[in-house]
Design an enzyme around this catalytic site. Structure first.
Site, PDB file in Angstrom:
ATOM      1  N   HIS A  65       8.714   5.288   1.060  1.00  0.00           N
ATOM      2  CA  HIS A  65       8.300   5.048   2.442  1.00  0.00           C
ATOM      3  C   HIS A  65       7.241   6.036   2.883  1.00  0.00           C
ATOM      4  O   HIS A  65       6.206   5.670   3.433  1.00  0.00           O
ATOM      5  CB  HIS A  65       9.499   5.123   3.388  1.00  0.00           C
ATOM      6  CG  HIS A  65       9.142   4.802   4.806  1.00  0.00           C
ATOM      7  ND1 HIS A  65       8.589   5.730   5.671  1.00  0.00           N
ATOM      8  CD2 HIS A  65       9.236   3.646   5.503  1.00  0.00           C
ATOM      9  CE1 HIS A  65       8.355   5.150   6.837  1.00  0.00           C
ATOM     10  NE2 HIS A  65       8.745   3.889   6.765  1.00  0.00           N
ATOM     11  N   GLU A  74       0.304  10.748   0.467  1.00  0.00           N
ATOM     12  CA  GLU A  74      -0.537  10.265  -0.631  1.00  0.00           C
ATOM     13  C   GLU A  74       0.192  10.491  -1.956  1.00  0.00           C
ATOM     14  O   GLU A  74       0.987  11.420  -2.065  1.00  0.00           O
ATOM     15  CB  GLU A  74      -1.878  11.007  -0.624  1.00  0.00           C
ATOM     16  CG  GLU A  74      -2.736  10.664   0.579  1.00  0.00           C
ATOM     17  CD  GLU A  74      -4.110  11.290   0.499  1.00  0.00           C
ATOM     18  OE1 GLU A  74      -4.329  12.163  -0.382  1.00  0.00           O
ATOM     19  OE2 GLU A  74      -4.966  10.925   1.310  1.00  0.00           O
ATOM     20  N   LEU A  78      16.581   0.746   0.658  1.00  0.00           N
ATOM     21  CA  LEU A  78      17.997   0.499   0.435  1.00  0.00           C
ATOM     22  C   LEU A  78      18.492  -0.851   0.940  1.00  0.00           C
ATOM     23  O   LEU A  78      19.688  -1.119   0.905  1.00  0.00           O
ATOM     24  CB  LEU A  78      18.814   1.642   1.056  1.00  0.00           C
ATOM     25  CG  LEU A  78      18.443   3.021   0.504  1.00  0.00           C
ATOM     26  CD1 LEU A  78      19.110   4.138   1.316  1.00  0.00           C
ATOM     27  CD2 LEU A  78      18.811   3.138  -0.965  1.00  0.00           C
ATOM     28  N   GLY A  80      14.678  -5.090   4.411  1.00  0.00           N
ATOM     29  CA  GLY A  80      14.028  -5.013   5.707  1.00  0.00           C
ATOM     30  C   GLY A  80      12.578  -5.434   5.656  1.00  0.00           C
ATOM     31  O   GLY A  80      12.102  -6.023   4.681  1.00  0.00           O
ATOM     32  N   HIS A 101       9.707  -3.811   5.348  1.00  0.00           N
ATOM     33  CA  HIS A 101       8.833  -3.288   4.291  1.00  0.00           C
ATOM     34  C   HIS A 101       9.015  -4.059   2.989  1.00  0.00           C
ATOM     35  O   HIS A 101       8.044  -4.384   2.294  1.00  0.00           O
ATOM     36  CB  HIS A 101       9.120  -1.806   4.047  1.00  0.00           C
ATOM     37  CG  HIS A 101       8.714  -0.917   5.177  1.00  0.00           C
ATOM     38  ND1 HIS A 101       7.482  -1.005   5.792  1.00  0.00           N
ATOM     39  CD2 HIS A 101       9.377   0.095   5.807  1.00  0.00           C
ATOM     40  CE1 HIS A 101       7.400  -0.095   6.747  1.00  0.00           C
ATOM     41  NE2 HIS A 101       8.530   0.576   6.775  1.00  0.00           N
TER      42      HIS A 101
END
Length: 244
Positions: free
Chosen positions: A20, A56, A78, A81, A83
């Site tokens: 993330h 990065e 996990l 969702g 993303h």
């Protein structure tokens, strides 16, 4: 930004860890350590890292450096969702690399094993009227919450005590609300299991609300590296042994 050429070479598809990203510097060092563990499990397998935001290399830059080679993206997330369902597939589709997107890490029994180990490291022992709060980031997506519920069930079966999910944002209950609910049911010894891949703001926030002990995030535990490889091979449909 200058991008190193990681152009196609013969061998298995590259494994791209998709983190993330966090402003907490411990997050980057944690996912780098997990990357090293994965490499140690599969010597010769190209293992790269890309972030969704904040750190990065960003995922588009990692994929650009791969050129038109094959790659499997393994989300270090996990549950199912936003993303996982939208951001990562959209980025993958825009890249030249020939990609597959693996399932998120959770739910899976290896996560329950890691959560149990982290609780033991924090001082967990089952006491009369004990319980655990599974503290997660949170999502408005009902499938993401269903995934967290399933992990809570796996951890409850492992520990033999009630495990109640709670969230840092976007969903209810919060950790303090979960504490209140468990105390109302007579639970006096309440631990918080940190259901986060790496340290960050939400993990710190949830740990601060623990009434007893709080475990460390999942981190670079050996079982996490095994789970990454499992998701990679699952996405390909067959086990892959990389040449050393």
């Amino acid at each position: 930004m200058t991008v190193t050429d990681l152009s196609p070479r013969p061998g298995p598809p590259a494994l791209v860890l998709v983190a993330h990203g966090s402003r907490d510097p411990r997050a980057l060092s944690t996912v780098r350590a997990l990357q090293d563990r994965v490499r140690a499990l599969r010597p010769g397998l190209p293992v790269h890292l890309g972030h969704i935001e904040l750190n990065e290399p960003l995922l588009p830059d990692t994929l650009a450096a791969l050129g038109d080679t094959r790659a499997v993206l393994v989300p270090l997330l996990l549950g199912r969702g936003h993303h996982v369902k939208r951001d990562i597939p959209r980025t993958a589709a825009a890249a030249r690399a020939r990609t597959r997107v693996a399932a998120p890490l959770g739910p899976h029994p290896l996560l329950a094993d890691t959560l149990g180990t982290r609780l033991l490291e924090a001082g967990w022992r089952s006491r009369p009227a004990s319980a655990v709060i599974l503290a997660a980031a949170g999502s408005r997506d009902p499938e993401s919450r269903a995934d967290t519920d399933r992990t809570a069930g796996l951890l409850a079966a492992r520990l033999g005590v009630p495990v109640l999910p709670a969230y840092a944002s976007a969903a209810a209950p919060t950790v303090p609300e979960a504490v209140a609910a468990l105390r109302a049911k007579g639970r006096r010894h309440i631990a918080v299991a940190s259901y986060f891949t790496a340290p960050g703001r939400f993990a710190t926030q949830c740990a601060a609300d623990a009434p007893w002990i709080a475990s460390a995030p999942l981190g670079a535990h050996a079982a996490m590296a095994e789970l990454v490889i499992h998701r990679y091979e699952q996405a390909l449909g067959t086990p892959v042994t990389a040449a050393a």
